[in-house]
Write an enzyme that holds these catalytic residues in place. Structure first.
Site, PDB file in Angstrom:
ATOM      1  N   GLU A  17       0.828  -1.204   0.000  1.00  0.00           N
ATOM      2  CA  GLU A  17       0.000   0.000   0.000  1.00  0.00           C
ATOM      3  C   GLU A  17       0.868   1.261   0.000  1.00  0.00           C
ATOM      4  O   GLU A  17       0.511   2.261  -0.630  1.00  0.00           O
ATOM      5  CB  GLU A  17      -0.924  -0.029   1.204  1.00  0.00           C
ATOM      6  CG  GLU A  17      -1.905  -1.193   1.124  1.00  0.00           C
ATOM      7  CD  GLU A  17      -2.744  -1.378   2.374  1.00  0.00           C
ATOM      8  OE1 GLU A  17      -2.314  -0.923   3.453  1.00  0.00           O
ATOM      9  OE2 GLU A  17      -3.818  -1.980   2.264  1.00  0.00           O
TER      10      GLU A  17
ATOM     11  N   GLU B 224      -1.727 -10.184   4.258  1.00  0.00           N
ATOM     12  CA  GLU B 224      -2.036 -10.058   5.687  1.00  0.00           C
ATOM     13  C   GLU B 224      -3.333 -10.767   6.073  1.00  0.00           C
ATOM     14  O   GLU B 224      -3.519 -11.124   7.236  1.00  0.00           O
ATOM     15  CB  GLU B 224      -2.084  -8.579   6.112  1.00  0.00           C
ATOM     16  CG  GLU B 224      -3.079  -7.716   5.364  1.00  0.00           C
ATOM     17  CD  GLU B 224      -2.477  -6.986   4.187  1.00  0.00           C
ATOM     18  OE1 GLU B 224      -2.708  -5.772   4.065  1.00  0.00           O
ATOM     19  OE2 GLU B 224      -1.798  -7.623   3.368  1.00  0.00           O
TER      20      GLU B 224
END
Length: 272
Positions: free
Chosen positions: A119, A139
């Site tokens: 990100e 994740e």
């Protein structure tokens, strides 16, 4: 500027910012985040810096947020729900400093860029990847959510959902094909290519660069980007602190055998 977890230098109007925890694959610890914020504040205030190149030391850009330190407070105590929300909010605000920086930021993706680091790459203005780069948001395998919800805005809806719901990790060429990075270059040419782009930007008026970056950002913000981040903060706080069988087993293995064993258990559930 001298840091414990970052390297920083300036040359010819370019600020070179390197995440420097190579023994931990440059995992984003609270100390690194604090120093990253300090560096960005100094860069913003320095008119001599016109462009920033962000990369990682060693074989990774970054493996993402440091799991070992993210779930605990300064004294090692488990974070409460409010503590977890505060930590997530702090991390989101840090990434928004890159988003709002008046100078363009070029990501030199030299290796793994996973989870929050994937990100971080996407929030940069230009993303150039080494052929060795691997990107993804795994994740979800560990029972955590995406802290900075930029992937649905970087990619089309179908690709964003597939990546985020499977945790798939892709190579640099696939990342370029789907628009997650601008292009791929041989590993040994990565910094030279980033510098070529930086020098081009450096030759343009600072006000032109600042205003154009701002106008493009505002276009995405008008499409609901910032609102989505705020909603995501609450959802990810719930997700990250939820009591599930997977969370419980991960915590048990981590307590008995350490983080590495818990991560291996998590990976073993997804043999592909």
């Amino acid at each position: 500027m001298a840091f414990e977890t970052l390297l920083y230098e300036e040359r010819d109007g370019i600020g070179y910012l390197t995440l420097n925890r190579p023994e931990k694959l440059n995992a984003l610890s609270p100390t690194l985040i604090a120093e990253f914020r300090e560096a960005l504040e100094a860069i913003e205030a320095n008119p001599d810096v016109r462009v920033v190149i962000l990369t990682g030391a060693g074989r990774a850009f970054s493996a993402g947020f440091d799991i070992e330190s993210e779930a605990s407070g300064p004294a090692g105590e488990p974070l409460s729900v409010d503590g977890r929300r505060s930590r997530l909010k702090h991390n989101i605000e840090t990434f928004l400093m890159v988003w709002n920086l008046s100078k363009p930021v070029i990501a030199a993706v030299n290796g793994y860029a996973l989870g929050g680091a994937c990100e971080l790459v996407q929030v940069c203005d230009v993303k150039i990847a080494s052929e060795r780069a691997m990107l993804g948001e795994p994740e979800i395998w560990l029972g955590y959510g995406a802290p900075f919800l930029i992937t649905p805005y970087s990619l089309n809806l179908a690709l964003a959902k597939e990546m985020m719901l499977t945790g798939d990790i892709i190579d640099a060429h696939e990342a370029a094909r789907i628009g997650m990075v601008n292009r791929v270059v041989p590993h040994e040419n990565l910094m030279a290519e980033c510098e070529r782009v930086a020098q081009k930007m450096r030759g343009i008026s600072a006000i032109g660069i600042k205003t154009t970056k701002l106008s493009v950002n505002r276009a995405l913000e008008s499409a609901g980007f910032l609102s989505a981040l705020n909603h995501n903060l609450e959802l990810m706080t719930q997700f990250d602190t939820a009591e599930t069988p997977e969370h419980a087993e991960f915590a048990r293995i981590r307590e008995e055998s350490g983080l590495r064993a818990a991560l291996e258990w998590s990976r073993s559930r997804f043999p592909d």
